[in-house]
Design an enzyme around this catalytic site. Sequence first.
Site, PDB file in Angstrom:
ATOM      1  N   ASN A 181      28.458  25.761  17.906  1.00 38.03           N
ATOM      2  CA  ASN A 181      29.012  26.853  18.723  1.00 38.03           C
ATOM      3  C   ASN A 181      29.647  26.363  20.024  1.00 38.03           C
ATOM      4  OD1 ASN A 181      26.278  26.250  19.500  1.00 38.03           O
ATOM      5  ND2 ASN A 181      26.278  28.092  20.750  1.00 38.03           N
ATOM      6  N   THR A 261      15.783  25.380  10.752  1.00 33.95           N
ATOM      7  CA  THR A 261      15.931  23.925  10.814  1.00 33.95           C
ATOM      8  C   THR A 261      14.909  23.311  11.753  1.00 33.95           C
ATOM      9  OG1 THR A 261      18.301  24.176  10.401  1.00 33.95           O
ATOM     10  CG2 THR A 261      17.562  22.045  11.211  1.00 33.95           C
ATOM     11  N   GLU A 280      15.459  23.496  20.762  1.00 34.86           N
ATOM     12  CA  GLU A 280      16.034  24.729  21.330  1.00 34.86           C
ATOM     13  C   GLU A 280      16.633  25.507  20.172  1.00 34.86           C
ATOM     14  OE1 GLU A 280      18.310  27.508  22.220  1.00 34.86           O
ATOM     15  OE2 GLU A 280      19.739  25.938  22.760  1.00 34.86           O
ATOM     16  N   CYS A 319      23.822  30.939  21.998  1.00 33.53           N
ATOM     17  CA  CYS A 319      22.423  31.271  21.743  1.00 33.53           C
ATOM     18  C   CYS A 319      21.849  32.198  22.809  1.00 33.53           C
ATOM     19  CB  CYS A 319      21.589  30.003  21.649  1.00 33.53           C
ATOM     20  SG  CYS A 319      21.644  28.953  23.116  1.00 33.53           S
ATOM     21  N   GLU A 491      14.486  21.341  28.696  1.00 31.87           N
ATOM     22  CA  GLU A 491      15.373  20.276  29.142  1.00 31.87           C
ATOM     23  C   GLU A 491      16.095  20.711  30.408  1.00 31.87           C
ATOM     24  OE1 GLU A 491      17.842  18.605  26.077  1.00 31.87           O
ATOM     25  OE2 GLU A 491      16.206  18.567  24.620  1.00 31.87           O
TER      26      GLU A 491
END
Length: 511
Positions: A181, A261, A280, A319, A491
């Site tokens: 994305n 995933t 993430e 996201c 992060e």
Amino acid sequence: MDSTAQLSIVRELWSCDTLDKAKAWLQSQSAPFRLANFIHGSHISANANIYIDSVDPKTGLVISQVPCTQPEDVKAAIQSAKAAFPAWSKSTRAQRSAHLRSVAELIKEHRELFAVWESIDQGKTLERARVEVDRAIANFLYFSTFIIHQKTAARMIDEGAALTYEHRSPAGVFALISPWNMPLYLLTWKIAPCLAFGCTAVAKPSEVTSVTAFLLTGVFQKAGIPEGVINIIFGDGPTTGAALVASPLIHGVSFTGGTATGIAIRHATAHQIGKHLSLELGGKNPTLVFADTFRDNVGRERAINTAANAAFQNQGEICLCGSRIYVEDSIYDQFVKEFVAHVEKTFVLEKTVGAVASKAHYDKIRRYLSLAEEESAVFRLGGVPKELGPGEGYWITPVILTDVPPDSRVMKDEIFGPVVTVSKFSGEEEAIQLANDSEYGLAAVVLTTDGARMRNVSEQLEAGMVWVNSWLQRELGTPFGGMKASGTGREGGEYSREVFTVVRTVHLPTS
């Protein structure tokens, strides 16, 4: 493909620094161009002759082919990173900082080149691509200075009987896996801290959007990054990604992508107990609009603009997008009317809205909108997109839905497209309950002018990141990540240091 042909492709790509040049060059090609892996400082064609078609989302036409890197080539890339680790991990912070600044300057010098190919490869608008290239530059600049000024902790125990201090060192070789994305921005968000803290890496961008990662390899060469410090390989998740994350030579994985995933990565690495994981994952983020925002024109316009940007920037393919809007019941009708008008005027296909990234993703969004139609949801804007034929682009008009059942998959699942639902709430307690009624917990937006409510609501939301009267503003030292099914780990600044370093406590007696 021989090395001469590969060098020719590299030169041609680097010469296409405007949309017109890039389109003309693509039209002149008799076949899609092929990318090569970047291993030990060189472009190397994959041993297996297996390639994945990469499509221009705006036209539906294949423009490039990406190697589906097989396990033996994955192993070669990991071995390269392993061999480079001892020297790179012992390099000084000043040396690593200088390398990162060089990378940032080179991307800045070729800003339009990266924006052009990001727009072509991902489907986003050129304006949006430029924003993300600038953020990629910022990633390298930020961590180039962060490592120069980082601090540690020292303590005295037993009234001076001993001194104890924290000592950090690079964790090792990392797998860096980024999504389609925001390809360049999110890839560099991983590479920059990884290299800054002295680790080496094998990065795998999405096979859907690999061109700017390929261009980035040229930057690493020009910046003089030592061979093997950063390797970039291409391929899909089941073949290339799975071989990468499962390798016992990989000391950590930084992954951004879908929750399914992320679960697969945890399963594949569960027995490697010391492997660092930063995952993430997905989001189904709420935007809460309280009635006090509509008390004056300034507040009303800000609320509508913020909710719309959070829903439809980058075609909703972020996201952090706020895809569930909840509006206090007293202003619900007015909000819906003005929100629809604003979105229809502001988010226009081929101008401020790009194409979605792939045919598979187009079809996924179409299925959810067909389900909304079956469940008698009200389409306040947009509709179910048509079935596509060959050579058609993946264009979806922004969709605003109301009257969606609370238990609908449209309300529950991450659609990740230009689709937003609008629902009512009555009071803070219900707003918080509705916002938290999700398996995800990545981000949230709170729109209110009440100072007490800003804190009271924000601190009760099950979300890793909360924006009040704004969206997507971020200082790179703040923790980035989510709760629940939206991932594990954080992060950014010191939080990235936790991912890419190991800490030991040293105790020194004072006598």
